[in-house]
Design a protein around this motif. Structure first.
Motif, mmCIF file in Angstrom:
data_model
loop_
_atom_site.group_PDB
_atom_site.id
_atom_site.type_symbol
_atom_site.label_atom_id
_atom_site.label_comp_id
_atom_site.label_asym_id
_atom_site.label_seq_id
_atom_site.Cartn_x
_atom_site.Cartn_y
_atom_site.Cartn_z
ATOM 1 N N ARG A 299 0.798 -1.231 0.000
ATOM 2 C CA ARG A 299 0.000 0.000 0.000
ATOM 3 C C ARG A 299 0.831 1.281 0.000
ATOM 4 N N ALA A 300 2.114 1.188 0.288
ATOM 5 C CA ALA A 300 2.947 2.388 0.343
ATOM 6 C C ALA A 300 2.974 3.084 -1.011
ATOM 7 N N ASP A 301 3.112 4.397 -0.970
ATOM 8 C CA ASP A 301 3.130 5.211 -2.179
ATOM 9 C C ASP A 301 4.405 4.938 -2.971
ATOM 10 N N PRO A 302 4.310 4.279 -4.135
ATOM 11 C CA PRO A 302 5.524 3.949 -4.896
ATOM 12 C C PRO A 302 6.264 5.183 -5.374
ATOM 13 N N LEU B 210 18.096 -0.759 -2.199
ATOM 14 C CA LEU B 210 16.771 -0.579 -1.607
ATOM 15 C C LEU B 210 16.265 -1.922 -1.103
ATOM 16 N N SER B 211 15.893 -1.965 0.168
ATOM 17 C CA SER B 211 15.299 -3.158 0.768
ATOM 18 C C SER B 211 13.804 -2.920 0.926
ATOM 19 N N LEU B 212 13.005 -3.809 0.340
ATOM 20 C CA LEU B 212 11.549 -3.672 0.389
ATOM 21 C C LEU B 212 10.946 -4.873 1.108
ATOM 22 N N THR B 213 10.050 -4.611 2.051
ATOM 23 C CA THR B 213 9.324 -5.684 2.716
ATOM 24 C C THR B 213 7.829 -5.440 2.569
ATOM 25 N N GLU B 214 7.042 -6.494 2.826
ATOM 26 C CA GLU B 214 5.589 -6.484 2.563
ATOM 27 C C GLU B 214 5.340 -6.011 1.124
ATOM 28 N N MET B 215 6.093 -6.599 0.221
ATOM 29 C CA MET B 215 6.082 -6.225 -1.199
ATOM 30 C C MET B 215 5.260 -7.242 -1.992
ATOM 31 N N THR B 216 4.168 -6.798 -2.550
ATOM 32 C CA THR B 216 3.276 -7.663 -3.322
ATOM 33 C C THR B 216 3.616 -7.592 -4.811
ATOM 34 N N PRO B 217 3.097 -8.537 -5.625
ATOM 35 C CA PRO B 217 3.305 -8.438 -7.083
ATOM 36 C C PRO B 217 2.786 -7.117 -7.651
ATOM 37 N N GLU B 218 1.664 -6.646 -7.136
ATOM 38 C CA GLU B 218 1.112 -5.383 -7.608
ATOM 39 C C GLU B 218 2.026 -4.213 -7.250
ATOM 40 N N ALA B 219 2.668 -4.301 -6.087
ATOM 41 C CA ALA B 219 3.589 -3.246 -5.680
ATOM 42 C C ALA B 219 4.805 -3.197 -6.599
ATOM 43 N N VAL B 220 5.279 -4.361 -7.014
ATOM 44 C CA VAL B 220 6.414 -4.405 -7.945
ATOM 45 C C VAL B 220 6.035 -3.700 -9.250
ATOM 46 N N GLU B 221 4.844 -3.976 -9.741
ATOM 47 C CA GLU B 221 4.387 -3.332 -10.977
ATOM 48 C C GLU B 221 4.280 -1.814 -10.796
ATOM 49 N N ALA B 222 3.746 -1.387 -9.649
ATOM 50 C CA ALA B 222 3.586 0.045 -9.394
ATOM 51 C C ALA B 222 4.946 0.742 -9.277
ATOM 52 N N LEU B 223 5.897 0.090 -8.644
ATOM 53 C CA LEU B 223 7.240 0.662 -8.542
ATOM 54 C C LEU B 223 7.883 0.769 -9.924
ATOM 55 N N LEU C 36 12.198 8.571 7.121
ATOM 56 C CA LEU C 36 11.503 9.266 6.046
ATOM 57 C C LEU C 36 10.031 8.854 6.014
ATOM 58 N N GLU C 37 9.150 9.816 6.136
ATOM 59 C CA GLU C 37 7.717 9.539 6.134
ATOM 60 C C GLU C 37 7.302 8.889 4.815
ATOM 61 N N THR C 38 6.502 7.821 4.925
ATOM 62 C CA THR C 38 6.096 7.061 3.739
ATOM 63 C C THR C 38 4.578 6.940 3.701
ATOM 64 N N PRO C 39 3.906 7.790 2.933
ATOM 65 C CA PRO C 39 2.438 7.733 2.849
ATOM 66 C C PRO C 39 1.956 6.364 2.363
ATOM 67 N N GLY C 40 0.851 5.916 2.933
ATOM 68 C CA GLY C 40 0.265 4.640 2.558
ATOM 69 C C GLY C 40 0.717 3.476 3.408
ATOM 70 N N SER C 41 1.830 3.645 4.112
ATOM 71 C CA SER C 41 2.350 2.578 4.974
ATOM 72 C C SER C 41 2.243 2.988 6.431
ATOM 73 N N ASP C 42 2.250 2.002 7.316
ATOM 74 C CA ASP C 42 2.296 2.294 8.747
ATOM 75 C C ASP C 42 3.737 2.301 9.260
#
Length: 307
Positions: free
Chosen positions: A102-105, A120-133, A289-295
């Motif tokens: 859900r984080a803002d790519p 860059l280390s990404l966690t809670e990364m979904t297939p859709e997030a990869v596409e958005a990034l 760094l503040e990341t909109p969309g993520s907690d």
């Protein structure tokens, strides 16, 4: 009556302080409570002042002992340590928990550009997030990657400016905590792990097992960096044990380890996202760094390698 209420209010803080001192994380509830240790120091100080105002001297004394004990454990994190003068390459690392994608790519890619991130280390990364990034241009800036996308919280990956060779440094949790060797050129290589042990509130046994899967850093290997959501703070003995494996916490080194990174709104912010660097390195910079969309807020560190 009032004195009894004050004493009853101090009991959980006394238990928490004792657990922290002996290095015992305990069960799901005490693990969660230990993450709030710095706030416990504020609470015991308030109780001490209240007891002093009511002239409950012994109660005030106990509260002050707890306050000073907690302060002695947590306040050093607000002061920077002197760093070694090293002449090697600088490696800029960013770690972001994407909250199930859900984080803002665009924000993450913006941080990559702004801070000239190398890994860059990404966690809670979904297939859709990869596409958005990808649509946001991440892979044009950082073209090399080792990605293990998965639904909700299990997906993780590493994305790099430099060529990556997949490794297996995190045992049974390798798919969830992928690792790779990055070739920085001129014969310099580093090894990086995207860290994300299970949340202890859901499975504390997996939290322990997956954290213990993480590798040691020593002179027999290339420089190692662990970056991600550790689901643990410096007040957890499990996390402090990781530091004894040859690492330093970048935030702690620069006096920024009291800044919260998990900001879900239900509890005060707590620092559970980290960049751990091989103790042979030096830390030049650290930011939350503040990341909109993520907690979770992202964490950034600039690491100086030995020459």
């Amino acid at each position: 009556m009032v004195s009894g209420l004050l004493i009853a209010a101090l009991v959980p803080f006394a238990v928490l302080t004792a657990l922290r001192l002996v290095g015992y994380d305990g069960n799901t509830y005490t693990i969660a409570a230990l993450a709030l240790t710095p706030y416990a120091g504020i609470a015991t100080l308030i109780l001490a002042l209240l007891a002093l105002g009511l002239r409950r001297w012994w109660t005030a004394a106990v509260a002050l002992v707890l306050t000073f004990t907690i302060a002695a454990m947590v306040l050093p994190r607000a002061f920077a340590n002197e760093q070694k003068a090293l002449g090697g390459k600088h490696v800029r690392v960013l770690a972001s928990n994407m909250l199930g994608g859900r984080a803002d790519p665009g924000k993450i890619v913006g941080y990559v550009k702004e801070h000239q991130v190398d890994v860059l280390s990404l966690t809670e990364m979904t297939p859709e997030a990869v596409e958005a990034l990808g649509r946001a241009g991440l892979f044009e800036i950082l073209p090399f990657h080792v990605l293990h996308p998965a639904e909700w919280a299990s997906g993780s990956g590493l994305v790099s400016r430099y060529p990556l060779t997949p490794l297996k440094l995190s045992g049974d949790s390798d798919a969830k905590q992928p690792s790779a060797s990055a070739d920085l050129g001129d014969g310099v290589r580093i090894e990086v792990v995207a860290v994300h042990p299970a949340a202890p509130m859901w499975d504390r046994h997996a939290w322990v097992a997956e954290a213990k899967d993480l590798p040691y850093a020593d002179a027999e290997h290339d420089i190692r960096i662990l970056a991600g959501d550790f689901n643990a703070s410096l007040d957890h003995s499990l996390f402090r044990e990781l530091l004894t494996r040859g690492y330093v916490d970048a935030a702690d080194q620069l006096g920024k380890a009291l800044t919260g990174t998990w900001t879900n709104g239900m509890v005060p912010p707590v620092p559970i996202d980290h960049v751990l660097a091989d103790k042979r390195t030096a830390i030049a910079d650290f930011k939350v760094l503040e990341t909109p969309g993520s907690d979770h807020d992202a964490v950034y560190a600039e690491i100086v390698l030995p020459s």
